[in-house]
Each structure stands twice: as structure tokens, then as C-alpha cells.
Design a protein around this motif. Structure first.
Motif, mmCIF file in Angstrom:
data_model
loop_
_atom_site.group_PDB
_atom_site.id
_atom_site.type_symbol
_atom_site.label_atom_id
_atom_site.label_comp_id
_atom_site.label_asym_id
_atom_site.label_seq_id
_atom_site.Cartn_x
_atom_site.Cartn_y
_atom_site.Cartn_z
ATOM 1 N N GLY A 148 -8.088 10.011 -13.447
ATOM 2 C CA GLY A 148 -6.663 10.013 -13.725
ATOM 3 C C GLY A 148 -5.808 10.167 -12.482
ATOM 4 N N LYS A 149 -6.324 9.688 -11.324
ATOM 5 C CA LYS A 149 -5.609 9.849 -10.063
ATOM 6 C C LYS A 149 -5.210 8.507 -9.446
ATOM 7 C CE LYS A 149 -7.853 14.237 -8.893
ATOM 8 N NZ LYS A 149 -8.687 14.954 -7.902
ATOM 9 N N LEU A 150 -5.105 7.485 -10.282
ATOM 10 C CA LEU A 150 -4.738 6.171 -9.768
ATOM 11 C C LEU A 150 -3.366 6.197 -9.119
ATOM 12 C CD1 LEU A 150 -5.462 3.198 -9.449
ATOM 13 C CD2 LEU A 150 -4.465 2.780 -11.708
ATOM 14 N N ARG A 151 -2.455 6.955 -9.692
ATOM 15 C CA ARG A 151 -1.105 7.031 -9.136
ATOM 16 C C ARG A 151 -1.111 7.617 -7.727
ATOM 17 N NH1 ARG A 151 3.465 9.419 -12.966
ATOM 18 N NH2 ARG A 151 2.743 7.562 -14.099
ATOM 19 N N ASP A 152 -2.019 8.608 -7.478
ATOM 20 C CA ASP A 152 -2.133 9.186 -6.134
ATOM 21 C C ASP A 152 -2.582 8.141 -5.118
ATOM 22 O OD1 ASP A 152 -1.355 11.664 -7.018
ATOM 23 O OD2 ASP A 152 -3.399 12.392 -7.318
ATOM 24 N N SER A 153 -3.410 7.193 -5.572
ATOM 25 C CA SER A 153 -3.907 6.151 -4.673
ATOM 26 C C SER A 153 -2.829 5.142 -4.315
ATOM 27 C CB SER A 153 -5.091 5.421 -5.315
ATOM 28 O OG SER A 153 -6.150 6.312 -5.592
ATOM 29 N N LEU A 154 -1.840 5.007 -5.179
ATOM 30 C CA LEU A 154 -0.796 4.001 -4.976
ATOM 31 C C LEU A 154 0.485 4.580 -4.385
ATOM 32 C CD1 LEU A 154 -1.186 2.069 -8.352
ATOM 33 C CD2 LEU A 154 -2.218 1.526 -6.147
ATOM 34 N N ARG A 155 0.679 5.893 -4.516
ATOM 35 C CA ARG A 155 1.928 6.503 -4.071
ATOM 36 C C ARG A 155 1.949 6.628 -2.549
ATOM 37 N NH1 ARG A 155 1.588 10.890 -6.744
ATOM 38 N NH2 ARG A 155 0.860 12.235 -5.067
ATOM 39 N N THR A 156 3.025 6.176 -1.936
ATOM 40 C CA THR A 156 3.190 6.313 -0.491
ATOM 41 C C THR A 156 4.660 6.493 -0.150
ATOM 42 O OG1 THR A 156 2.902 5.237 1.647
ATOM 43 C CG2 THR A 156 3.258 3.788 -0.226
ATOM 44 N N ALA A 157 4.907 7.330 0.817
ATOM 45 C CA ALA A 157 6.271 7.552 1.271
ATOM 46 C C ALA A 157 6.595 6.719 2.504
ATOM 47 C CB ALA A 157 6.476 9.043 1.580
ATOM 48 N N ARG A 158 5.540 6.272 3.226
ATOM 49 C CA ARG A 158 5.766 5.564 4.491
ATOM 50 C C ARG A 158 4.796 4.385 4.610
ATOM 51 N NH1 ARG A 158 6.113 10.052 9.147
ATOM 52 N NH2 ARG A 158 7.275 8.373 10.156
ATOM 53 N N PRO A 159 5.090 3.288 3.930
ATOM 54 C CA PRO A 159 4.181 2.134 3.941
ATOM 55 C C PRO A 159 3.953 1.555 5.340
ATOM 56 C CG PRO A 159 6.312 1.561 2.957
ATOM 57 C CD PRO A 159 6.268 3.046 3.084
ATOM 58 N N TRP A 160 4.932 1.671 6.239
ATOM 59 C CA TRP A 160 4.759 1.140 7.587
ATOM 60 C C TRP A 160 3.587 1.813 8.299
ATOM 61 C CZ3 TRP A 160 4.875 -2.350 11.033
ATOM 62 C CH2 TRP A 160 4.797 -2.042 12.390
ATOM 63 N N LEU A 161 3.391 3.114 8.063
ATOM 64 C CA LEU A 161 2.277 3.820 8.687
ATOM 65 C C LEU A 161 0.941 3.239 8.235
ATOM 66 C CD1 LEU A 161 3.371 7.581 8.583
ATOM 67 C CD2 LEU A 161 3.455 5.985 10.505
ATOM 68 N N HIS A 162 0.849 2.878 6.961
ATOM 69 C CA HIS A 162 -0.383 2.282 6.442
ATOM 70 C C HIS A 162 -0.639 0.925 7.089
ATOM 71 C CE1 HIS A 162 -1.111 5.273 3.305
ATOM 72 N NE2 HIS A 162 0.194 5.253 3.071
ATOM 73 N N PHE A 163 0.419 0.150 7.261
ATOM 74 C CA PHE A 163 0.276 -1.162 7.888
ATOM 75 C C PHE A 163 -0.231 -1.010 9.327
ATOM 76 C CE2 PHE A 163 1.921 -4.566 10.555
ATOM 77 C CZ PHE A 163 1.524 -5.699 9.859
ATOM 78 N N ARG A 164 0.382 -0.094 10.059
ATOM 79 C CA ARG A 164 0.002 0.108 11.457
ATOM 80 C C ARG A 164 -1.432 0.614 11.572
ATOM 81 N NH1 ARG A 164 3.002 4.679 14.962
ATOM 82 N NH2 ARG A 164 1.746 5.925 13.518
ATOM 83 N N ARG A 165 -1.784 1.578 10.732
ATOM 84 C CA ARG A 165 -3.134 2.123 10.761
ATOM 85 C C ARG A 165 -4.161 1.050 10.383
ATOM 86 N NH1 ARG A 165 -7.313 4.244 6.695
ATOM 87 N NH2 ARG A 165 -8.868 4.911 8.199
ATOM 88 N N ALA A 166 -3.839 0.234 9.377
ATOM 89 C CA ALA A 166 -4.759 -0.813 8.938
ATOM 90 C C ALA A 166 -4.944 -1.875 10.017
ATOM 91 C CB ALA A 166 -4.258 -1.455 7.650
ATOM 92 N N LEU A 167 -3.884 -2.202 10.729
ATOM 93 C CA LEU A 167 -3.977 -3.203 11.791
ATOM 94 C C LEU A 167 -4.923 -2.732 12.897
ATOM 95 C CD1 LEU A 167 -2.913 -5.943 12.770
ATOM 96 C CD2 LEU A 167 -1.069 -4.707 13.940
ATOM 97 N N VAL A 168 -4.766 -1.479 13.293
ATOM 98 C CA VAL A 168 -5.640 -0.929 14.336
ATOM 99 C C VAL A 168 -7.064 -0.757 13.797
ATOM 100 C CG1 VAL A 168 -6.041 1.061 15.842
ATOM 101 C CG2 VAL A 168 -3.719 0.224 15.477
ATOM 102 N N GLY A 169 -7.182 -0.245 12.551
ATOM 103 C CA GLY A 169 -8.497 -0.045 11.966
ATOM 104 C C GLY A 169 -9.245 -1.344 11.748
ATOM 105 N N ALA A 170 -8.529 -2.393 11.338
ATOM 106 C CA ALA A 170 -9.156 -3.702 11.139
ATOM 107 C C ALA A 170 -9.671 -4.246 12.465
ATOM 108 C CB ALA A 170 -8.162 -4.670 10.512
ATOM 109 N N SER A 171 -8.913 -4.039 13.536
ATOM 110 C CA SER A 171 -9.354 -4.476 14.863
ATOM 111 C C SER A 171 -10.631 -3.752 15.268
ATOM 112 C CB SER A 171 -8.251 -4.220 15.897
ATOM 113 O OG SER A 171 -7.065 -4.909 15.550
ATOM 114 N N GLY A 172 -10.663 -2.439 15.002
ATOM 115 C CA GLY A 172 -11.853 -1.664 15.315
ATOM 116 C C GLY A 172 -13.057 -2.110 14.505
#
Length: 315
Positions: free
Chosen positions: A70-94
Motif C-alpha cells: 500500500g505504498k505506491l503513492r510513496d513511490s510516485l510522490r516527489t517534491a523536486r522532480p528536477w533532482l530525479h532527472f539530474r540523478r538519473a542522468l548521472v546514474g545512467a552514465s555510470g
């Protein structure tokens, strides 16, 4: 009753620590199987396509467990989507660099170089987070770099036509990207849940990997497709086990168990790929591991000292 209460609390902490260590060891096993599959598939499948399978199919176990809890909402909730984009870009490169390295060089050698990541975290934390890093930890970082140079020396001295040298370059670069993502995650946990950090990383990296379609994907046989799907699922399960381990146990206590990956790498390298670690890999890898473990020890000691200082500080 107070004594019993303290005793029970101590027993609970010990039990949680033991269970957390078990989850951590299980996670290293899942990741080891995943990376063995990726190395095998990399002989016929482009790296970008491998990254897609790894991330896209890792989403399924994560979402299934989130729905069941019952924690699907926790997986989708974000206050700062730009941080996720930046982290994913660097993580994908790694991830791209790491998978490329695994496909180009022996698994024990690539794994030994990857242990430079915790040492890179120390350096990057000092530079970007302005954390105070004293002489002992800088010495450990320097020792780690010396260990990597020992691993690479045979390839650097005989580099003509050595495709594994390119793999070593990718492995070394991947440690910088991976360490950078660790720094980013430290900052993101102030506003984002662990579930959201993992979920958006896999979603964004799956999308980023589709860019590699430009350079051509292949249609592998059903066996390879099945193995790649399994690699993604194993990666997702390993991530869940690791998250659960950190929920139960202090990170400083779990950190040394990362080096169990070297044992899996040697076993898999010998049994599956007929890859035996050379003497430079053994010597250099040992130096890198000892340097990393020293950093973990210092972090734990400093953390305990800070807690003790807070306890005795007058109100």
C-alpha cells in the motif's frame, strides 16, 4: 523492569543488525547473478539495450511490492522532480560505463576497480559538500588510487590492441559517476523518499537508454531475452533487499559487506567465464579494499564520536 527493557532493546538492535546483514549479503548475491548475466549478454547485445532491460524490468518487483504494501503513492510522490532527472542522468552514465567495462574485461578486474567508488565519495564530498576530510581519509583515497594503478599497470604498459584497457577506462570513469550519484542521493533524502528515488531512477534511466536505439539495437534470441529480463528482475529484487537492510541496520555497519562482491566476482569469473585474477589484480584489489574499509572504519568512528558529543552536551 527498566533493566529488562534496556536488555530487550539491546536484543532487538542486535537482531535487526543480524537480519540487515543477511539482507545485505542476499542483495550482493542477486547483484552478482545480475552482473554475470549482463556480462554474458554483452557479447551479443549493445550496452544501451542491456541498460534498458536492467532498469525497465527492475520496476516490476518494485511496483508489485509497493502495491502489496500500500505504498505506491510513496513511490510516485516527489517534491523536486528536477533532482530525479539530474540523478538519473548521472546514474545512467555510470551504469552505461560499468556495463561496458564488464563486457570488455575480466569480471574480477572490473570489480576490483569498482571498489574505488567509496573513496571517490570521500573526495567528492569534500569538494561539493564541503565536508571536513582529514589526513587519514585522504591517505586512504591516495592508497586506493595506487591500488588501481597497480591493477592497470600491465595493461598500461602493453596497451597495443588491448580492448580490456578500454574496459578499464570505462570502469574507472564509472566510479566517478557512481560516487556522484551517492552524493546526490545524500542531498535528495532530505526531501524525497527512498521509494521515489529508486522508482524515478529506473523510469528515467529506461527512457535515457532508448536514445541508444539511434546506434542500433539487435533482436536477440529468446534465451538472451529471458536472461536479460531475469537480470532486470534480479536487480530490482537486490535493490529492495538493500533498502530493507539499510532500514534495519546502520550504513556504516553494512558498508564492509560490499566487498563480498569481490568473492562473487572471482567465483563467477572462474566458474562461468574462465577468468582468473592476476597477481596485479590481487595486490591492487587488496590495497583498494583495505583503503575502502579504512574509510568505513573512520566514518563509523567519527559518527560514534559525534553521537557521544551530543549526549554529553549540556542542555
Amino acid at each position: 523492569m527498566l533493566v529488562l527493557s534496556h536488555h530487550d532493546d539491546w536484543k532487538d538492535r542486535v537482531m535487526n543488525s543480524l537480519v540487515g546483514i543477511v539482507w545485505k549479503l542476499a542483495a550482493t548475491c542477486f547483484f552478482a547473478v545480475m552482473i554475470a548475466i549482463i556480462k554474458y549478454a554483452s557479447a551479443t547485445v549493445p550496452t544501451g539495450q542491456v541498460v534498458f532491460y536492467r532498469c525497465f524490468f527492475a520496476l516490476f518487483p518494485l511496483l508489485i511490492v509497493a502495491i502489496m504494501q500500500g505504498k505506491l503513492r510513496d513511490s510516485l510522490r516527489t517534491a523536486r522532480p528536477w533532482l530525479h532527472f539530474r540523478r538519473a542522468l548521472v546514474g545512467a552514465s555510470g551504469m552505461f560505463c560499468w556495463f561496458s567495462a564488464v563486457g570488455l574485461m575480466p569480471l574480477p578486474e572490473a570489480t576490483a576497480i569498482s571498489f574505488l567508488s567509496p573513496l571517490m565519495v570521500v573526495a567528492l564530498a569534500a569538494i561539493f559538500l564541503k565536508e571536513k576530510v582529514r589526513f587519514y581519509r585522504w591517505t586512504a583515497v591516495a592508497a586506493g588510487f595506487i591500488g588501481v594503478l597497480i591493477i592497470l599497470w600491465p595493461r598500461l604498459s602493453q596497451s597495443d590492441g588491448d580492448v580490456a584497457l578500454l574496459g578499464a577506462f570505462f570502469a574507472a570513469i564509472s566510479t566517478i559517476f557512481i560516487a556522484s550519484t551517492s552524493i546526490m542521493v545524500r542531498q535528495m533524502t532530505r526531501s524525497e523518499t527512498n521509494a521515489a528515488i529508486i522508482f524515478y531512477f529506473f523510469v528515467a534511466t529506461s527512457c535515457f537508454s532508448l536514445v541508444s536505439l539511434i546506434w542500433g539495437w539487435v533482436l536477440p534470441d529468446w534465451q538472451i531475452i529471458g536472461l536479460l529480463v531475469l537480470a532486470g528482475v534480479m536487480g530490482g529484487l537486490g535493490q529492495m533487499l538493500m533498502t530493507q537492510a539499510f532500514r534495519l541496520t546502520e550504513a556504516s555497519l553494512l558498508a564492509p559487506f560490499d566487498y563480498v562482491n569481490m568473492i562473487w566476482a572471482v567465483i563467477i569469473g572462474i566458474l562461468v567465464f574462465d577468468e582468473y585474477p592476476s597477481m596485479p589484480v590481487i595486490i591492487g584489489g587488496t590495497i583498494v579494499i583495505l583503503a575502502g574499509m579504512f574509510v568505513v572504519y573512520r566514518e563509523r568512528a567519527l559518527g560514534l564520536a559525534r553521537k557521544a558529543e551530543l549526549r554529553v552536551k549540556p542542555l
